[in-house]
Design an enzyme around this catalytic site. Structure first.
Site, mmCIF file in Angstrom:
data_model
loop_
_atom_site.group_PDB
_atom_site.id
_atom_site.type_symbol
_atom_site.label_atom_id
_atom_site.label_comp_id
_atom_site.label_asym_id
_atom_site.label_seq_id
_atom_site.Cartn_x
_atom_site.Cartn_y
_atom_site.Cartn_z
ATOM 1 N N LYS A 64 11.526 -16.574 -25.114
ATOM 2 C CA LYS A 64 11.855 -16.770 -23.701
ATOM 3 C C LYS A 64 11.108 -15.795 -22.791
ATOM 4 C CE LYS A 64 16.473 -18.592 -24.674
ATOM 5 N NZ LYS A 64 17.914 -18.447 -24.427
ATOM 6 N N ASP A 101 19.894 -20.841 -18.548
ATOM 7 C CA ASP A 101 20.961 -20.354 -19.426
ATOM 8 C C ASP A 101 22.137 -19.767 -18.650
ATOM 9 O OD1 ASP A 101 19.954 -21.022 -21.928
ATOM 10 O OD2 ASP A 101 18.819 -19.162 -22.121
#
Length: 283
Positions: A64, A101
């Site tokens: 990420k 997220d």
């Protein structure tokens, strides 16, 4: 020719993102394919994404942060966090991305536990992409207290400094680390304990912390999901906490990604049903 969407991560064999998104595509009659790619080196994989004209996709552990740095057009949120889990093509040679997220986590807490995260004192274990997103979302939501821990202390300190720099006004602490893992400073307490480390991705992984070091925690969430509870969730349940794995977070962050790809509402019911069916099957 169908549009191609991909998941980049390592490992990815456990991922239900392909199941979830394929159900979404079928539900709305979208001609697209979604493939999970086990990526051991990020740069060659990202080059392939560019060359193959992949329309969009997701990024998971451990890439990420690398993805955030590789984007041509990173959202303000992705730049602040140094983390991105969703990307899409804006032109033939440019890729944009952001982080979904945090939003998925906040929605999942309310769905799983029936309370808004904004009212909870929370301990976040892990300061990688997932942990950073969770902590930032909690800060933005106004959670009254956030305690942070990472196996790399420098990451914990950096994340704490970033939250302070963003003007977080709640109580902020860095968890003490002993031989058994993170523990609260004397006199502190939390309502929600979150495992945002990678422990739990593999069968047999130990819990990242002992729930006994977090007395009084009412809720526990593991960002990892699976057919069976992780060691972390089993230990928290035994200590009396209400527990949830990461399936609701997967659903809601995925729905937000879908909306960014197609500029239309995600078929949440179809995605939820596909996840439930997959997780109910014997392994």
């Amino acid at each position: 020719m169908r549009d191609l969407f991909v998941l980049l991560g390592h490992p990815v064999s456990h991922s239900l993102s392909p199941t979830m998104y394929r159900a979404a595509f079928r539900s709305l009659g979208i001609s697209a394919a979604y493939v999970a790619l086990d990526v051991r080196e990020f740069e060659p994989a990202w080059l392939a994404v560019r060359r193959l004209q992949v329309r969009g996709g997701n990024v998971t552990v451990p890439w990420k942060e690398a993805a955030a740095g590789a984007l041509d057009e990173a959202s303000e949120r992705a730049r602040r966090l140094g983390s991105a889990n969703t990307f899409w093509r804006t032109s033939e040679d440019r890729i944009a991305g952001t982080e979904t997220d945090g939003e998925g986590f906040l929605r999942a807490v309310e769905e799983d536990f029936g309370v808004p995260a904004s009212g909870l004192r929370v301990a976040v274990l892990g300061a990688g992409g997932g942990g950073r997103a969770v902590a930032a979302a909690l800060a933005a939501a106004g959670a009254p207290a956030i305690a942070l821990w990472s196996r790399t202390r420098e990451r914990t300190e950096r994340l704490a400094a970033e939250l302070r720099g963003e003007g977080y006004e709640g109580a902020l602490a860095e968890l003490e680390s002993g031989a058994g893992g993170p523990r609260l400073p004397p006199g502190e307490g939390v309502d929600l304990l979150v495992n945002a480390t990678s422990l739990g991705l593999r069968s047999g992984d130990p819990a990242p912390a002992d729930p006994a070091d977090f007395p009084g925690a009412r809720f526990a969430m593991d960002l990892v999901y699976g057919r069976e509870p992780s060691a972390f969730l089993r230990a928290c349940a035994a200590a009396g906490a209400q527990t949830a794995d990461g399936r609701a977070m997967l659903l809601h962050q995925g729905a937000r990604a879908f909306e960014l790809w197609f500029a239309r509402p995600a078929p949440l019911d179809a995605m939820r049903a596909a996840l439930a069916h997959a997780l109910a099957r014997p392994s």
